[in-house]
Design an enzyme around this catalytic site. Structure first.
Site, PDB file in Angstrom:
ATOM      1  N   CYS A  31      28.717  16.318  37.041  1.00  0.00           N
ATOM      2  CA  CYS A  31      29.865  16.498  36.154  1.00  0.00           C
ATOM      3  C   CYS A  31      29.492  17.399  34.984  1.00  0.00           C
ATOM      4  CB  CYS A  31      30.352  15.145  35.634  1.00  0.00           C
ATOM      5  SG  CYS A  31      30.951  14.069  36.960  1.00  0.00           S
ATOM      6  N   ASP A  32      30.476  18.172  34.532  1.00  0.00           N
ATOM      7  CA  ASP A  32      30.233  19.102  33.429  1.00  0.00           C
ATOM      8  C   ASP A  32      30.763  18.532  32.114  1.00  0.00           C
ATOM      9  OD1 ASP A  32      32.998  19.435  33.554  1.00  0.00           O
ATOM     10  OD2 ASP A  32      32.872  21.357  34.589  1.00  0.00           O
ATOM     11  N   SER A  33      30.816  19.365  31.088  1.00  0.00           N
ATOM     12  CA  SER A  33      31.232  18.904  29.758  1.00  0.00           C
ATOM     13  C   SER A  33      32.702  18.484  29.716  1.00  0.00           C
ATOM     14  CB  SER A  33      30.968  19.991  28.715  1.00  0.00           C
ATOM     15  OG  SER A  33      31.689  21.162  29.045  1.00  0.00           O
TER      16      SER A  33
END
Length: 151
Positions: A31-33
């Site tokens: 997962c990213d920001s």
């Protein structure tokens, strides 16, 4: 099934398109920001599912490499349609959609457990020799799973 465990449900039938489904549970590092699966991670999911497909179809990947051939991805056309998040259970359906003399295509779809489509992709591959020259897959390595319904 525990988190991060992969499960395979493979159906190969002579009267239907040969499909394979790989199940993945989204892990935190994917997962990213924005707290959803980063777009580049979908490419890893697709690669993993294609290898699962080849194994389930009985394709001897190690054998073809030992014989001096490789299957290279030459193009990926991916359409992102929805987001996946931590702990989502994803299902990646893979099936052959084209087979020519030295190349082929896989169609793939990533869906969530609720049926939401996250991404759809067409992946073009080519068979090459150890020197990188295009070459037909030797007959001893050709499996029915590589052949799309219409072939």
């Amino acid at each position: 099934m525990s988190k991060g465990t992969l499960a395979k449900d493979c159906s190969f039938c002579h009267n239907e398109r040969m499909k394979h489904t790989t199940e993945i549970i989204v892990r935190s590092y994917e997962c990213d920001s924005y707290n959803h699966v980063n777009n580049a991670v979908y490419l890893n999911y697709l690669e993993h599912a294609r290898m699962d497909f080849l194994h389930a179809a009985g394709f001897d990947y190690k054998g073809i490499v030992a014989a001096g051939f490789s299957l290279y991805v030459t193009h990926i056309d991916i359409h992102y349609k929805g987001s996946a998040f931590l702990d989502d259970r994803l299902f990646i359906e893979t099936y052959p959609s084209k087979l020519k003399h030295v190349m082929g295509e896989f169609s793939q779809k990533i869906t969530k457990e609720d049926g939401t489509v996250c991404a759809e992709a067409t992946v073009t591959w080519a068979s090459v020799t150890s020197t990188g020259r295009p070459a037909k897959i030797p007959d001893e390595f050709m499996v029915d799973g590589l052949k799309p319904e219409e072939n």
